[in-house]
Structure formats: C-alpha cells, structure tokens
Design an enzyme around this catalytic site. Structure first.
Site, PDB file in Angstrom:
ATOM      1  N   ASP A   1       0.852  -1.184   0.000  1.00 13.02           N
ATOM      2  CA  ASP A   1       0.000   0.000   0.000  1.00 13.02           C
ATOM      3  C   ASP A   1       0.892   1.240   0.000  1.00 13.02           C
ATOM      4  O   ASP A   1       1.808   1.351   0.813  1.00 13.02           O
ATOM      5  CB  ASP A   1      -0.885  -0.044   1.263  1.00 13.02           C
ATOM      6  CG  ASP A   1      -1.938   1.045   1.245  1.00 13.02           C
ATOM      7  OD1 ASP A   1      -2.134   1.653   0.192  1.00 13.02           O
ATOM      8  OD2 ASP A   1      -2.550   1.287   2.302  1.00 13.02           O
TER       9      ASP A   1
ATOM     10  N   ASP B   1      -3.652   2.717  -5.410  1.00 12.54           N
ATOM     11  CA  ASP B   1      -2.425   2.732  -4.612  1.00 12.54           C
ATOM     12  C   ASP B   1      -2.180   1.465  -3.790  1.00 12.54           C
ATOM     13  O   ASP B   1      -1.346   1.474  -2.894  1.00 12.54           O
ATOM     14  CB  ASP B   1      -2.415   3.961  -3.691  1.00 12.54           C
ATOM     15  CG  ASP B   1      -3.580   3.959  -2.725  1.00 12.54           C
ATOM     16  OD1 ASP B   1      -4.457   3.092  -2.842  1.00 12.54           O
ATOM     17  OD2 ASP B   1      -3.610   4.828  -1.844  1.00 12.54           O
ATOM     18  N   GLU B   2      -2.900   0.391  -4.060  1.00 14.78           N
ATOM     19  CA  GLU B   2      -2.585  -0.838  -3.336  1.00 14.78           C
ATOM     20  C   GLU B   2      -2.820  -2.079  -4.181  1.00 14.78           C
ATOM     21  O   GLU B   2      -3.651  -2.086  -5.078  1.00 14.78           O
ATOM     22  CB  GLU B   2      -3.365  -0.927  -2.017  1.00 14.78           C
ATOM     23  CG  GLU B   2      -4.851  -0.817  -2.173  1.00 14.78           C
ATOM     24  CD  GLU B   2      -5.582  -0.748  -0.831  1.00 14.78           C
ATOM     25  OE1 GLU B   2      -5.156  -1.395   0.146  1.00 14.78           O
ATOM     26  OE2 GLU B   2      -6.612  -0.056  -0.788  1.00 14.78           O
TER      27      GLU B   2
END
Lengths: 155, 427
Positions: free
Chosen positions: B17, B112-113
C-alpha cells in the site's frame, strides 16, 4: 504488390497510439530502405528491417525513467540548454562524473557527481569546483536520479 | 474453543500500500513540501482525500470538507493541492509494473494498493523479500510504501496497518498473530463495515482477536457470508482469492459536479456531451458497446435557499453502439425531457449500461451501412486525442468556454505521461 510507406505509416501509427494510451514511452518508427512504385514486385521486401524504436535505445528501465524539461541557461557547460529534455533514470547508481538530479535546499537541480577518495561531491559544471557540496557532510542532500540522455532540438 | 493459526498451509499474501499516495506523488517533483503538512482535495476541491503524516497530526480528517479546515490550513501553512489524476495514474502504473516483477499473481486492488501472491518465497526470507519490494519502489519511483505479509488477504491487511506505524514498513504476520489481533480494533478490519462493526461492538466483540474466536453458530446466525469469510480469514484460512484478471465492466458512469451552479440548458448540454465523449472513449478502449444511456441532473441537496430538483431518464438505443455522436444525440434528447427551467443545477452525469463485447456485435436491419465509416471516424478521434492530448478533437456541442468546468485552484500542472506538462527544472 504495392508498398506505400505513407499509408503503412498511418496504419502503423494507429496501433502505436492505441498502445500509447497505456504507456507513453512506446513509439515505433517503421524503417524502410526503399520506396517502391506501384505494380512492380518489390525487390526490397526481404530487406525491410525491424522498426527502429528510440525508446528501447534511450530507456532501459521504463517504470523508473522520467522525462524532465529544463528551463534556464546555467548548465550550458555541461551541454544542457534551455528547453532540453532530460531522460532521468532513478534506478541506477551514479558513477563519478555522472550528471544527476539532486534535491539541494528543497529544490531539484542538475549537478555533476564527483567521487574523490571515497568522498562524493556535487558540483555545478566541471570547472566550478568552489561550490562543491560534500555529500557525507550534507546528509539532507539527496540524489534524485541519474541523467542518462539529453534531448536537444536543433531546429 | 480457541483457534490457532494454520501455519502449515502457508499461502503468503502480501499487501503493498502506497503511503499517502497522492501527497507522495505531489512531493516527487516538489521537494519544498517534503516534511511539511500537505493535503490533496477531491474533484472540485471538495474534501480532503489524501493527507501527509504532518497533516494528520494537525487533526485534519479524511473526507473533511475543505471549507471546514480553511482556518487550520492558514494557521499552519498547510500545502493544498487539487487532485491531479493524470500524474497519480502514471505513477500508479509504474508502481504496479515494478510489483509485477516480484510476483506474477497480482491483484491491483486500487490506484495505490495491490495484493501479490508470495507462496514461492520461503518463510524465513519473507521479511527480506518485503523489504526489497519496498526499497525498489521507493528508489525507482520515489513513492514510500508499507508491506504487510500474512497467509490470508484479511490478515495481510492487518499486517499492512501495523507496518504503516512500523519503522521498517514491512510486517510479516506469522508468529504472535494473536498478540497483534488483540490490539486491533474491530472497525479497522478489512470488510467490516460501519453497520456490522456496530453490531459486533454491541455484542462485546471489539477486537480482531475476539472476532477470530467467535463461535461459528453465532457468525452464521448474526452475519452474512462476508462476515463468515472474514472470521475464517482471521483464523488463517484463505477464503478470498486473488482476483488476478479484471472482470469486464458492465456499466460505465461519468459524472461531475460543477465549479459553479448552472441554470442554462445550453451549459448542461455541454457538460452532458463532454461526459458522453469520455464515456464513449472509455468503452471503445475496452471494445464494448452499450444499449442504453441514462442521463441524470440534480441541484444541490444542501442549498436551503433554493428549490431542490433531481431527475434521471434512461434512453434505449436501437442498436448497440459506442459511437460518441449517437450517444450524444440520445442523451441530449433525454436531457431535454427532464430539464426544468428555473433551477440551479450542481451535477450532471451519464451512465452507459447493458455493455456488451463489440466482437459479438449483432446486426439488424437498422444497422446503417454508414456504421463502418463512423467507426473509422471514432478511431481517428481517439488516436488524435492520445497523440495530441485529451480533447484535441471534440464535438462542437461540448463547448469551448465551459464556464461549468471543475474547480481546480491548487492544481500542480504536472503530467509525467504527457510532453505538454512534463515536470520542469529551473536552472
């Protein structure tokens, strides 16, 4: 058989630009050795080379490579002019006399890295040694990336 | 009965993350805002969607409306940015590309992960491997990440939470899992929503550890399948598989709030046309066709001084299409049907539904022969726009001035994927 470089180019560029939406760094230029008239079997067919791809030439590690535009004239000595594009690879480690982007005083700047007896310095241009920054004495100065190519437009 | 973790059947899932992702992207070319409070706002500069650690410490909350923190921002000179999705998207693609080199089996969970499967890594080497992932992403892209590794997705989320507060940024959750779960609040567990966490707390289940050791009958009786899966996953039994292939979308929605309220139908037409253009482009890029367009408009529900109005209409298309012009025609018709004069509109949107694969395109008697011609036109538009930048070619109906356009007062104007907006260094 008929080879039309202009038409082939457009067809090719369609495919290319579609790909481009995912990755800007993909652009191939078809490379033809001959232009051949209509209705004549092309003796050149066997000699059509692979596409030239400037990206594979200029960029070895795409996810770590950034293109940065330069404004200003202070790096002329280093061969970097106003408006030039720098190809910067963040993944590689700089050698002595590498041109680097560094974070100095909260600003990204172009410098030359010089290694002298295990000590790393940053200088602006090779002649001006007075403003050397000793990296071990200034831990806040960070090398951002290594400039691998300068794209300079002549016309 | 207490459940011990199932260590013998290791799956080893890592969740990577990016830390304060949007803020980290803004910091990449702007060292002045490193170590300073930074906040990124949502579309139209509405609310806070990303905060640096320094901003979190000032008490700025996620999702907080911008106007509420304006004083705090002034007092503490917090740096504010409008969201720059072109930049975040490009950096995200780079991060994912690097991750893919560490494991083929990967699920991109959000911008974003991502989850990756690390089954092939020996247990003793996991932490080292996680550190390598983190170090490489940081060096190659400048984006700091946290890595959580465990043998289910839910536990890797827990590990990632802990890693965020850990110096090394990497946590392998294999020993002492229970100690960590005892400290882990129920509402932070992946998949436990607000409503269900209220139910758990009411029943005295306030930590992940208590949820893990709850009886199966209680779970069956009081929750749904998802709840049961979460409990199993906390026990270390993988129940949620990695989704390595993205399913094709079934609908496509584009909507925007206006920077300033709009009364005139001409302006609404412009915005609906713009939505159609980008939605059509989206489905064309995925080789899909749509059979119906839904248009919706509404005024602000928070404006107490003006009347509220909201309406939507679905227009069915005679044949499935992804032709911008057809879609615009249909949605303008729809808009004209639901538009009422005298209201101040705040938002418009369109949804393309009943999407199908264009390879399985059906023809009927109405399929005009011109279709192929307009297909090449659409292709030409898409190619020109990718080459010369978005909206180089548009439809006149989309307007030029766009007084209704998004508010982006703090926009950073950097796009690492476009020659027009490359980051600039002043020498």
């Amino acid at each position: 058989m008929h080879i039309d470089p202009i038409n082939d180019l457009t067809v090719n560029s369609f495919i290319v630009y579609k790909e481009q939406s995912k990755n800007i760094m993909k652009l191939t230029i078809p490379f033809y050795l001959h232009k051949v008239g209509a209705g004549f079997p092309s003796p050149a067919t066997d000699y059509i080379e692979d596409d030239l791809d400037l990206n594979t030439h200029l960029i070895t590690n795409a996810p770590a490579t950034f293109i940065i535009r330069v404004q200003g004239k202070s790096m002329r000595e280093a061969g970097i002019y106003d408006g030039d594009l720098l190809i910067v690879d963040k993944s590689i480690n700089p050698k002595s006399f590498s041109t680097v982007i560094a974070n100095v005083n909260e600003e990204l700047v172009v410098k030359t890295l010089i290694k002298e007896k295990e000590i790393n310095y940053l200088t602006s241009g090779s002649e001006n040694i007075i403003d050397k920054i000793n990296l071990s004495e200034n831990p806040e100065v960070i090398i951002w990336g290594v400039v691998t190519y300068v794209i300079h437009k002549l016309q | 009965m207490l459940y011990t973790s199932y260590n013998n059947k290791k799956k080893n899932i890592a969740l990577i993350d990016c830390n304060s992702f949007y803020v980290s992207c803004e910091r990449l070319f702007n060292p002045k805002i490193i170590n300073k409070p930074v906040v990124v706002l949502s579309n139209n500069d509405g609310c806070v969607i990303s905060r640096s650690e320094e901003a979190k410490k000032l008490g700025i909350k996620m999702g907080e409306p911008y106007f509420k923190i304006k004083d705090l921002v002034k007092k503490n000179s917090v740096h504010i940015f409008s969201s720059n999705y072109a930049l975040y998207g490009d950096i995200s693609r780079r991060v994912m590309k690097i991750l893919k080199e560490f494991s083929d089996k990967m699920e991109i969970y959000s911008i974003d992960e991502a989850f990756i499967n690390l089954s092939f890594v020996e247990n003793e080497r996991l932490e080292e491997y996680g550190k390598e992932i983190r170090a490489r992403i940081l060096k190659w892209t400048g984006i700091p990440t946290s890595v959580g590794i465990a043998n289910t997705k839910t536990l890797s989320k827990v590990a990632n939470h802990i890693a965020k507060k850990n110096k090394t940024g990497v946590i392998v959750l294999d020993k002492n899992i229970d100690d960590e779960l005892k400290k882990f609040p129920i509402s932070d567990i992946w998949g436990v929503g607000k409503q269900i966490s209220k139910l758990y707390i009411k029943n005295g289940i306030d930590t992940a550890y208590k949820l893990k050791n709850i009886s199966n009958t209680w779970v069956k009786k009081n929750t749904n399948v998802l709840g049961a899966k979460t409990v199993m996953e906390l026990r270390g039994i993988p129940c949620v598989a990695l989704v390595t292939q993205e399913p094709k979308r079934k609908s496509c929605c584009v909507s925007r709030s206006f920077g300033k309220k709009v009364e005139n139908i001409e302006n609404l037409k412009e915005s609906v046309t713009t939505h159609c253009l980008s939605a059509a482009e989206k489905i064309r890029s995925e080789n899909q066709l749509t059979k119906s367009v839904t248009v919706f408009i509404r005024t602000s529900p928070f404006d107490r001084h003006r009347k509220y109005y909201s309406n939507s209409i679905t227009v069915d298309l005679p044949i499935a299409t992804n032709n911008s012009i057809e879609l615009i025609k249909a949605s303008i018709e729809g808009l004209e049907a639901i538009y009422k004069y005298g209201y101040f509109y705040q938002k418009t949107g369109i949804t393309l539904s009943k999407l199908s694969d264009s390879a399985k395109e059906e023809f009927n008697l109405l399929t005009p022969l011109l279709e192929t011609k307009s297909k090449s036109l659409m292709k030409a538009i898409d190619c020109t726009n990718t080459k010369y930048g978005r909206n180089s070619i548009s439809i006149a109906q989309a307007g030029v001035n766009n007084s209704w356009k998004m508010r982006r007062e703090h926009f950073s104007h950097i796009d690492t994927a476009s020659f027009d907006d490359l980051p600039t260094l002043k020498l």
